[in-house]
Scaffold this active site. Structure first.
Site, mmCIF file in Angstrom:
data_model
loop_
_atom_site.group_PDB
_atom_site.id
_atom_site.type_symbol
_atom_site.label_atom_id
_atom_site.label_comp_id
_atom_site.label_asym_id
_atom_site.label_seq_id
_atom_site.Cartn_x
_atom_site.Cartn_y
_atom_site.Cartn_z
ATOM 1 N N SER A 143 0.803 -1.211 0.000
ATOM 2 C CA SER A 143 0.000 0.000 0.000
ATOM 3 C C SER A 143 0.842 1.270 0.000
ATOM 4 O O SER A 143 0.416 2.312 -0.510
ATOM 5 C CB SER A 143 -0.935 0.006 1.228
ATOM 6 O OG SER A 143 -1.859 -1.060 1.158
ATOM 7 N N GLU A 385 -5.340 -0.925 -6.396
ATOM 8 C CA GLU A 385 -5.380 0.536 -6.575
ATOM 9 C C GLU A 385 -5.524 1.262 -5.244
ATOM 10 O O GLU A 385 -6.034 2.381 -5.198
ATOM 11 C CB GLU A 385 -6.520 0.944 -7.521
ATOM 12 C CG GLU A 385 -6.354 0.435 -8.924
ATOM 13 C CD GLU A 385 -5.054 0.878 -9.564
ATOM 14 O OE1 GLU A 385 -4.928 2.060 -9.898
ATOM 15 O OE2 GLU A 385 -4.167 0.029 -9.723
ATOM 16 N N GLY A 386 -5.073 0.661 -4.176
ATOM 17 C CA GLY A 386 -5.134 1.282 -2.857
ATOM 18 C C GLY A 386 -6.211 0.644 -2.008
ATOM 19 O O GLY A 386 -7.391 0.662 -2.372
#
Length: 408
Positions: A143, A385-386
């Site tokens: 992350s 994507e996070g």
């Protein structure tokens, strides 16, 4: 001002996407879920469809996918519905059919969005028509993108890349991979840059394909980079290290890709809700849109609550895409949409399996028989994507005016 109805000029594209999802994606969904790593050849003839969707707004702003490009911003353009909104609307429809199929559509990789967002006009032309994956995650970096350890060293007219990348969506099938690497580990975030690496480049080796819980129609690859020489003109964005600016240039990519992932979640959630509503109606349980929740069957009341979660996620996603089309900063809205849609999609999918009981838990070829598969597919949309936690952290920083150093 944003209009929440589907723009008239996009309605044909949305209808085409829905027909593809209904006639091709969904009927073949179970087959490729069971045959992991088998490429869906049915998609070859459909690549041009999404190319058309991305250019549907007249923007034509990317090498295969929509991008957030604000350098040409004007204050007198008025309301603009362009490639970001059309791509989001098409993505919702296609993921109503199958998320894994969407992720393995030719020339629609996340790397294409990266190129479309920050590439020069020359790079856009050079990479036009290529399928690009994106490689960010590393064994020791998930992350926290700023912790990237893959290095890039300038050597004459080339950058030399060394490192390891994992969880690269469509990495095996793509023509290009956008690799994030650091020019100087001692300078932290500011030295992070993205480089376009062509498949077949010496030293850029595929080491394995991952076996996954869901989205099995899409391949997920791991790469090792050993002295990979990349032409210096393949660097995306500013080659200079600007400590004050940080790595805002490469992070701009997420302003585009996070609404796309949110759109995937919205489409999958809608599929779950529609099938669950059908099952409830077949069981004689009526969903009354006008009656209060306490006056309805418990299952109907729960289904209505889930539909409200879906609608909130959908509207946030449309807002983030519309802002990108209108050259407005949308980092906050992109993270809000991704956080809400990812979390809601997982909750909706699991609750729909629960409401459907054995019918939702068992495998099948169509309709409610895909509920268990959709529940497995849903989780990745809250991760890549996070993650959910990262999106909430970004939202908090934006709302409170804190830097990443001040709020960790």
């Amino acid at each position: 001002m944003i209009n929440l109805e589907t723009p008239k000029k996009f309605r044909m594209l949305v209808d085409q996407a829905h027909q593809v999802a209904r006639q091709i994606f969904r009927p073949n969904s179970r087959r490729y879920d069971r045959a992991e790593h088998l490429y869906p050849r049915e998609l070859d003839m459909l690549g041009a469809l999404l190319d058309g969707m991305n250019a549907g707004g007249g923007g034509g702003e990317g090498a295969g996918a929509a991008g957030v490009r604000r350098s040409a911003a004007r204050s007198d353009e008025g309301n603009r519905n362009s490639s970001n909104l059309s791509t989001v609307l098409g993505t919702m429809e296609l993921c109503w059919g199958d998320v894994g199929f969407l992720l393995t559509m030719p020339r629609q990789g996340l790397g294409n969005s990266a190129i479309a967002s920050v590439a020069t006009d020359e790079q856009l032309e050079r990479f036009k028509g290529k399928w690009a994956a994106m490689a960010i995650t590393e064994p020791g970096c998930g992350s926290d993108s700023a912790a990237i350890r893959t290095t890039a060293r300038l050597d004459g007219d080339h950058y030399v890349l060394n490192g390891e990348k994992i969880y690269v969506t469509a990495g095996d099938r793509a023509d290009l991979v956008v690799v994030w690497a650091t020019l100087d580990r001692n300078l932290g975030r500011a030295a992070i840059k993205s480089f376009v690496v062509e498949k077949g480049t010496p030293g850029f080796d595929l080491v394995r394909l991952e076996h996954k819980l869901g989205i099995r129609a899409s391949d997920t690859a791991a790469f090792v980079l050993n002295d990979v020489r990349v032409p210096r003109e393949n660097l995306l964005g500013d080659p200079e290290i600007n400590v004050d600016k940080g790595f805002a240039g490469v992070m701009q990519t997420f302003d585009n890709t996070r609404p796309l992932v949110a759109a995937m979640a919205v489409g999958l959630a809608r599929a779950c809700l529609e099938e669950t509503r059908k099952l409830l109606e077949q069981a004689g349980i009526e969903l009354d849109d006008d009656a209060p929740a306490f006056a309805q069957h418990a299952a109907a009341s729960e289904c209505r609550r889930l539909e409200s979660e879906y609608e909130a996620a959908r509207l946030l996603t449309l807002q983030a895409a519309w802002m990108a089309d209108n050259r407005k900063p949308n980092s906050l809205q992109a993270s809000m949409a991704k956080a809400k849609a990812g979390r809601s999609c997982v909750e909706i999918a699991l609750r729909c399996v629960e409401l459907a009981g054995p019918l939702g838990y068992a495998e099948g070829e169509g309709g409610h028989g895909l509920l268990e598969k959709w529940a497995r597919d849903a989780k990745i949309l809250d991760i890549f994507e996070g993650t959910q936690q990262i999106q909430q952290l970004i939202v908090a920083r934006r709302l409170l005016g804190k830097t990443s150093a001040e709020l960790k």
